[in-house]
Design a protein around this motif. Structure first.
Motif, PDB file in Angstrom:
ATOM      1  N   THR A 172       0.748  -1.121   0.019  1.00  0.00           N
ATOM      2  CA  THR A 172      -0.028  -0.070   0.025  1.00  0.00           C
ATOM      3  C   THR A 172       0.883   1.258  -0.038  1.00  0.00           C
ATOM      4  N   ARG A 173       1.962   1.330   0.846  1.00  0.00           N
ATOM      5  CA  ARG A 173       2.927   2.352   0.772  1.00  0.00           C
ATOM      6  C   ARG A 173       3.373   2.564  -0.478  1.00  0.00           C
ATOM      7  N   ASP A 174       3.926   1.543  -1.322  1.00  0.00           N
ATOM      8  CA  ASP A 174       4.506   1.877  -2.582  1.00  0.00           C
ATOM      9  C   ASP A 174       3.358   2.390  -3.635  1.00  0.00           C
ATOM     10  N   VAL A 175       2.208   1.736  -3.499  1.00  0.00           N
ATOM     11  CA  VAL A 175       1.115   2.323  -4.244  1.00  0.00           C
ATOM     12  C   VAL A 175       1.009   3.840  -3.891  1.00  0.00           C
ATOM     13  N   LEU A 176       0.837   4.130  -2.760  1.00  0.00           N
ATOM     14  CA  LEU A 176       0.653   5.779  -2.667  1.00  0.00           C
ATOM     15  C   LEU A 176       2.140   6.582  -2.681  1.00  0.00           C
ATOM     16  N   HIS A 177       3.075   6.135  -2.629  1.00  0.00           N
ATOM     17  CA  HIS A 177       4.445   6.592  -3.020  1.00  0.00           C
ATOM     18  C   HIS A 177       4.178   7.118  -4.647  1.00  0.00           C
ATOM     19  N   ASP A 178       3.647   6.059  -5.541  1.00  0.00           N
ATOM     20  CA  ASP A 178       3.268   6.309  -6.811  1.00  0.00           C
ATOM     21  C   ASP A 178       2.342   7.506  -7.236  1.00  0.00           C
ATOM     22  N   GLU A 179       1.197   7.473  -6.024  1.00  0.00           N
ATOM     23  CA  GLU A 179       0.372   8.618  -6.196  1.00  0.00           C
ATOM     24  C   GLU A 179       0.739   9.871  -5.987  1.00  0.00           C
ATOM     25  N   LEU A 180       1.698   9.939  -4.807  1.00  0.00           N
ATOM     26  CA  LEU A 180       2.401  10.994  -4.351  1.00  0.00           C
ATOM     27  C   LEU A 180       3.096  11.869  -5.530  1.00  0.00           C
ATOM     28  N   GLU A 181       4.104  10.900  -6.073  1.00  0.00           N
ATOM     29  CA  GLU A 181       4.817  11.307  -7.103  1.00  0.00           C
ATOM     30  C   GLU A 181       3.932  12.030  -8.162  1.00  0.00           C
ATOM     31  N   ARG A 182       3.120  11.424  -8.756  1.00  0.00           N
ATOM     32  CA  ARG A 182       2.054  11.851  -9.856  1.00  0.00           C
ATOM     33  C   ARG A 182       1.578  13.065  -9.366  1.00  0.00           C
ATOM     34  N   LEU A 183       1.044  13.087  -8.159  1.00  0.00           N
ATOM     35  CA  LEU A 183       0.456  14.450  -7.679  1.00  0.00           C
ATOM     36  C   LEU A 183       1.237  15.539  -7.642  1.00  0.00           C
ATOM     37  N   TYR A 184       2.565  15.250  -7.219  1.00  0.00           N
ATOM     38  CA  TYR A 184       3.696  16.165  -7.057  1.00  0.00           C
ATOM     39  C   TYR A 184       3.803  16.703  -8.408  1.00  0.00           C
ATOM     40  N   GLU A 185       3.873  16.016  -9.337  1.00  0.00           N
ATOM     41  CA  GLU A 185       4.295  16.362 -10.924  1.00  0.00           C
ATOM     42  C   GLU A 185       3.176  17.165 -11.512  1.00  0.00           C
ATOM     43  N   GLU A 186       1.854  16.887 -11.091  1.00  0.00           N
ATOM     44  CA  GLU A 186       0.571  17.453 -11.755  1.00  0.00           C
ATOM     45  C   GLU A 186       0.447  18.795 -10.912  1.00  0.00           C
ATOM     46  N   ARG A 187       0.650  19.062  -9.654  1.00  0.00           N
ATOM     47  CA  ARG A 187       0.487  20.162  -8.706  1.00  0.00           C
ATOM     48  C   ARG A 187       1.540  21.146  -8.620  1.00  0.00           C
ATOM     49  N   HIS A 188       2.699  20.635  -9.027  1.00  0.00           N
ATOM     50  CA  HIS A 188       4.021  21.445  -8.691  1.00  0.00           C
ATOM     51  C   HIS A 188       4.015  22.022  -7.172  1.00  0.00           C
ATOM     52  N   LEU A 189       4.070  21.019  -6.362  1.00  0.00           N
ATOM     53  CA  LEU A 189       3.804  21.199  -4.842  1.00  0.00           C
ATOM     54  C   LEU A 189       5.370  21.269  -4.315  1.00  0.00           C
ATOM     55  N   THR A 190       5.541  22.103  -3.359  1.00  0.00           N
ATOM     56  CA  THR A 190       6.692  21.807  -2.450  1.00  0.00           C
ATOM     57  C   THR A 190       6.118  20.745  -1.292  1.00  0.00           C
ATOM     58  N   ILE A 191       6.704  19.744  -1.052  1.00  0.00           N
ATOM     59  CA  ILE A 191       6.098  18.872  -0.016  1.00  0.00           C
ATOM     60  C   ILE A 191       7.469  18.437   0.937  1.00  0.00           C
ATOM     61  N   VAL A 192       7.189  18.910   2.071  1.00  0.00           N
ATOM     62  CA  VAL A 192       8.356  18.466   3.424  1.00  0.00           C
ATOM     63  C   VAL A 192       7.809  17.236   3.914  1.00  0.00           C
ATOM     64  N   PHE A 193       8.671  16.230   3.633  1.00  0.00           N
ATOM     65  CA  PHE A 193       8.175  14.883   3.894  1.00  0.00           C
ATOM     66  C   PHE A 193       9.048  14.490   5.058  1.00  0.00           C
ATOM     67  N   VAL A 194       8.602  14.270   6.227  1.00  0.00           N
ATOM     68  CA  VAL A 194       9.172  13.579   7.605  1.00  0.00           C
ATOM     69  C   VAL A 194       9.175  12.353   7.494  1.00  0.00           C
ATOM     70  N   THR A 195      10.221  11.668   7.576  1.00  0.00           N
ATOM     71  CA  THR A 195      10.069  10.114   7.820  1.00  0.00           C
ATOM     72  C   THR A 195      11.540   9.404   8.242  1.00  0.00           C
ATOM     73  N   HIS A 196      11.348   8.304   8.921  1.00  0.00           N
ATOM     74  CA  HIS A 196      12.356   7.559   9.502  1.00  0.00           C
ATOM     75  C   HIS A 196      13.013   6.492   8.537  1.00  0.00           C
ATOM     76  N   ASN A 197      12.064   6.448   7.427  1.00  0.00           N
ATOM     77  CA  ASN A 197      12.201   5.375   6.658  1.00  0.00           C
ATOM     78  C   ASN A 197      13.199   5.697   5.458  1.00  0.00           C
ATOM     79  N   VAL A 198      14.447   5.414   5.496  1.00  0.00           N
ATOM     80  CA  VAL A 198      15.366   5.759   4.586  1.00  0.00           C
ATOM     81  C   VAL A 198      15.140   5.497   3.256  1.00  0.00           C
ATOM     82  N   ARG A 199      14.511   4.176   2.851  1.00  0.00           N
ATOM     83  CA  ARG A 199      14.066   3.880   1.398  1.00  0.00           C
ATOM     84  C   ARG A 199      13.139   4.913   0.899  1.00  0.00           C
TER      85      ARG A 199
END
Length: 176
Positions: free
Chosen positions: A103-130
């Protein structure tokens, strides 16, 4: 989803699973607050946002309650709510941490698509290096509130600035 910042100010973005309200109220409230007048227009905007984040049957989800949705669907709804205000900057604090890998991989794909479409700046906080390496243009590694290194994912991996960064990202050949 943490906090969403934009030209119109800031709005907290709670996870719908933590709320005891239906998705209708969860989405239409922010749509109405952030410039969509009237109930019908707010509903139309909410359905549009649900569609944009890849929800297959927006009308059904719009009528649902959080406990009726999977974790991935709840995260998509939270993302739609964050987009309701058309912010320039989106702060996402560990948004996918509780999801399974697929599910995380699918949502990563969606987030990347939305990032490209909306030209957003996203500050993404995570402890997951991958996750950071996959989604980021630039990574900031912090240790107890102090920045240890800033750079492109490849740069941080190939040339960790400290033993802490090397250990955090899993580099086995760090030389002091």
């Amino acid at each position: 989803l943490g906090l969403c910042l934009g030209a119109g100010g800031a709005a907290a973005q709670d996870k719908p699973a933590e709320l005891k309200i239906g998705i209708t109220t969860f989405l239409s409230g922010p749509a109405a607050v952030f410039g969509v007048p009237g109930k019908a227009a707010a509903k139309a905007r909410a359905l549009e946002l649900l569609d944009q984040v890849g929800i297959p049957d927006p009308a059904r989800v719009y009528r649902s309650f959080p406990h009726e949705l999977s974790g991935g669907m709840r995260q998509r709804v939270a993302l739609a709510r964050a987009f309701a205000q058309d912010a320039d900057v989106l702060l996402m604090d560990e948004p996918f941490g509780a999801l399974d890998a697929m599910t995380r991989d699918v949502l990563h794909d969606e987030l990347e698509r939305l990032y490209e479409e909306r030209h957003l700046t996203i500050v993404f906080v995570t402890h997951n290096v991958r996750e950071a390496a996959r989604l980021a243009d630039r990574i900031v590694v912090m240790n107890r509130g102090v920045i240890e290194q800033i750079g492109a994912p490849v740069e941080v991996y190939r040339r960790p600035a400290s033993a802490f960064v090397a250990d955090f990202i899993g580099v086995m050949n760090f030389v002091r």
